[in-house]
Design an enzyme around this catalytic site. Structure first.
Site, mmCIF file in Angstrom:
data_model
loop_
_atom_site.group_PDB
_atom_site.id
_atom_site.type_symbol
_atom_site.label_atom_id
_atom_site.label_comp_id
_atom_site.label_asym_id
_atom_site.label_seq_id
_atom_site.Cartn_x
_atom_site.Cartn_y
_atom_site.Cartn_z
ATOM 1 N N TYR A 165 -14.803 4.417 6.853
ATOM 2 C CA TYR A 165 -14.238 4.510 5.491
ATOM 3 C C TYR A 165 -15.323 4.862 4.472
ATOM 4 O O TYR A 165 -15.169 5.798 3.686
ATOM 5 C CB TYR A 165 -13.565 3.189 5.119
ATOM 6 C CG TYR A 165 -13.169 3.125 3.659
ATOM 7 C CD1 TYR A 165 -12.036 3.799 3.203
ATOM 8 C CD2 TYR A 165 -13.924 2.406 2.728
ATOM 9 C CE1 TYR A 165 -11.673 3.762 1.857
ATOM 10 C CE2 TYR A 165 -13.569 2.363 1.391
ATOM 11 C CZ TYR A 165 -12.446 3.044 0.960
ATOM 12 O OH TYR A 165 -12.102 3.010 -0.374
ATOM 13 N N LYS A 169 -15.778 8.422 2.180
ATOM 14 C CA LYS A 169 -15.793 8.545 0.719
ATOM 15 C C LYS A 169 -17.057 9.279 0.245
ATOM 16 O O LYS A 169 -17.030 9.964 -0.776
ATOM 17 C CB LYS A 169 -15.652 7.166 0.064
ATOM 18 C CG LYS A 169 -14.291 6.494 0.336
ATOM 19 C CD LYS A 169 -13.117 7.233 -0.313
ATOM 20 C CE LYS A 169 -11.822 6.443 -0.212
ATOM 21 N NZ LYS A 169 -10.673 7.088 -0.849
HETATM 22 N N1 LIG Z 1 -8.398 -1.458 -3.448
HETATM 23 C C1 LIG Z 1 -9.697 -1.246 -3.632
HETATM 24 O O1 LIG Z 1 -10.482 -2.199 -3.870
HETATM 25 C C2 LIG Z 1 -10.262 0.145 -3.573
HETATM 26 C C3 LIG Z 1 -11.635 0.318 -3.841
HETATM 27 C C4 LIG Z 1 -12.170 1.590 -3.826
HETATM 28 C C5 LIG Z 1 -11.347 2.671 -3.552
HETATM 29 N N2 LIG Z 1 -10.025 2.486 -3.280
HETATM 30 C C6 LIG Z 1 -9.209 3.667 -3.004
HETATM 31 O O2 LIG Z 1 -8.050 3.646 -3.813
HETATM 32 C C7 LIG Z 1 -7.002 4.387 -3.166
HETATM 33 C C8 LIG Z 1 -5.722 3.574 -3.212
HETATM 34 O O3 LIG Z 1 -5.971 2.350 -2.560
HETATM 35 P P1 LIG Z 1 -5.118 1.028 -2.809
HETATM 36 O O4 LIG Z 1 -6.079 -0.069 -2.911
HETATM 37 O O5 LIG Z 1 -4.110 1.248 -3.869
HETATM 38 O O6 LIG Z 1 -4.413 0.925 -1.371
HETATM 39 P P2 LIG Z 1 -2.922 0.578 -0.907
HETATM 40 O O7 LIG Z 1 -2.332 -0.497 -1.746
HETATM 41 O O8 LIG Z 1 -3.052 0.380 0.562
HETATM 42 O O9 LIG Z 1 -2.123 1.927 -1.202
HETATM 43 C C9 LIG Z 1 -2.405 3.072 -0.476
HETATM 44 C C10 LIG Z 1 -1.397 4.125 -0.854
HETATM 45 O O10 LIG Z 1 -1.729 5.302 -0.104
HETATM 46 C C11 LIG Z 1 -0.555 5.712 0.590
HETATM 47 N N3 LIG Z 1 -0.879 6.423 1.822
HETATM 48 C C12 LIG Z 1 -1.644 5.996 2.847
HETATM 49 N N4 LIG Z 1 -1.646 6.942 3.813
HETATM 50 C C13 LIG Z 1 -0.877 7.964 3.363
HETATM 51 C C14 LIG Z 1 -0.489 9.209 3.895
HETATM 52 N N5 LIG Z 1 -0.891 9.618 5.110
HETATM 53 N N6 LIG Z 1 0.302 10.020 3.160
HETATM 54 C C15 LIG Z 1 0.705 9.637 1.944
HETATM 55 N N7 LIG Z 1 0.414 8.458 1.387
HETATM 56 C C16 LIG Z 1 -0.380 7.639 2.094
HETATM 57 C C17 LIG Z 1 0.214 4.425 0.865
HETATM 58 O O11 LIG Z 1 1.560 4.752 1.191
HETATM 59 P P3 LIG Z 1 2.505 3.753 2.085
HETATM 60 O O12 LIG Z 1 3.027 2.719 1.141
HETATM 61 O O13 LIG Z 1 3.522 4.678 2.619
HETATM 62 O O14 LIG Z 1 1.617 3.168 3.142
HETATM 63 C C18 LIG Z 1 0.035 3.736 -0.475
HETATM 64 O O15 LIG Z 1 0.921 4.269 -1.422
HETATM 65 C C19 LIG Z 1 -7.529 4.693 -1.756
HETATM 66 O O16 LIG Z 1 -7.973 6.034 -1.703
HETATM 67 C C20 LIG Z 1 -8.702 3.732 -1.582
HETATM 68 O O17 LIG Z 1 -9.668 4.237 -0.719
HETATM 69 C C21 LIG Z 1 -9.463 1.250 -3.276
#
Ligand SMILES: NC(=O)c1ccc[n+]([C@@H]2O[C@H](COP(=O)([O-])OP(=O)(O)OC[C@H]3O[C@@H](n4cnc5c(N)ncnc54)[C@H](OP(=O)(O)O)[C@@H]3O)[C@@H](O)[C@H]2O)c1
Length: 255
Positions: A165, A169
């Site tokens: 992961y 990034k």
């Molecule tokens: N949370 C953190 O602390 C954090 C920190 C740094 C970066 N990020 C980044 O922020 C972004 C969002 O993360 P989050 O924390 O909101 O995660 P999350 O709650 O797990 O949400 C992920 C979203 O991505 C969608 N997704 C995953 N695989 C997909 C695919 N193949 N096609 C279309 N949609 C897909 C999921 O859809 P489904 O509902 O269908 O699964 C969900 O809507 C990510 O890129 C992550 O790397 C998060």
């Protein structure tokens, strides 16, 4: 601000918060939630309306790893809206390697890179012609603080269980740099249409399903950097830069 904005993975977590927060402050824009299923998108719209969102909301079905679904969504947006002003590549995954077996190592790297890097390149490439029809096109990639080599080599982060992961990034940030360079270097007929400004951002450690809700920030706070970029004047932030919103201010993150 009156724009057509597409956010991938918008049904929950940071993607949902990006739509919620931007739509509250820029209600004249149209927000297209890209979700893996129509039902998940419609449920999210019901939630957003309950939260007081009055902006126009729409759903397209995209699995970012499935080219046919991306092309179908692009065709639908082209037919309905004729252009796209902003693409937020938010959908992403972090998977842990199940065992120390080589096959699991390959699977964890390939699956993560396919979703977090290759698919973002593909989604962006498919939507570029529609973005070029905007007078102020922007693409924002949702990266991570772990993508900062400077921070990773310092004492900022403990060792990660999700190595693929973090590396994906870093690659996503490198993709942003290359996309901007290609965009800036377009010549002749290729120069038709507006120049697209690319950004990569880190939302910070947010409380979402992604990390079992162990993050320290509310997803709305994590979304703030995207909201600020969406509402910024063209050129206010250097195209091709890595940004965050922390301690009440926007700032560049060291590569
Ligand atoms: N949370 C953190 O602390 C954090 C920190 C740094 C970066 N990020 C980044 O922020 C972004 C969002 O993360 P989050 O924390 O909101 O995660 P999350 O709650 O797990 O949400 C992920 C979203 O991505 C969608 N997704 C995953 N695989 C997909 C695919 N193949 N096609 C279309 N949609 C897909 C999921 O859809 P489904 O509902 O269908 O699964 C969900 O809507 C990510 O890129 C992550 O790397 C998060």
């Amino acid at each position: 601000m009156s724009s057509i904005i597409l956010v991938t993975g918008a049904n929950r977590g940071i993607g949902f918060a990006i739509v919620q927060s931007t739509a509250l402050r820029a209600p004249n824009s149209i927000y297209i939630l890209s979700c893996r299923s129509q039902g998940a998108g419609e449920d999210a719209i019901v939630e957003l309306k309950k939260l007081g969102i009055t902006a126009s909301l729409d759903v397209v079905v995209i699995d970012v790893t499935d080219d046919a679904s991306i092309i179908e969504a692009k065709d639908a947006i082209e037919k309905k809206y004729g252009k796209l002003d902003m693409l937020v590549n938010n959908a992403g995954i972090a998977i842990l390697q199940k065992t120390t077996e080589l096959a699991d190592l390959r699977d964890s790297f390939n699956t993560t890179f396919n979703e977090n890097v290759t698919s973002i390149a593909a989604v962006t490439s498919i939507f570029l012609p529609l973005l070029r029809l905007s007078s102020d096109p922007r693409v924002i990639h949702v990266s991570s603080g772990r993508a900062s080599i400077q921070r990773s080599t310092g004492d900022n982060f403990p060792p990660t269980a999700a190595v693929a992961y973090s590396i994906s990034k870093v690659a996503l940030n490198a993709l942003t740099i290359e996309q901007q360079k290609v965009e800036n270097g377009r010549t002749g007929n290729e120069r038709d249409g507006s120049r697209v400004d690319f950004y990569t951002i880190t939302p910070g450690h947010c409380k979402t399903a992604f990390n079992g809700y162990r993050g320290t920030k509310d997803p709305l706070d994590g979304a703030e950097v995207v909201v600020r970029l969406a509402m910024a004047r063209r050129g206010e932030w250097k195209a091709g830069s890595f940004l965050e919103f922390e301690d009440g201010a926007m700032r560049e993150v060291p590569w």
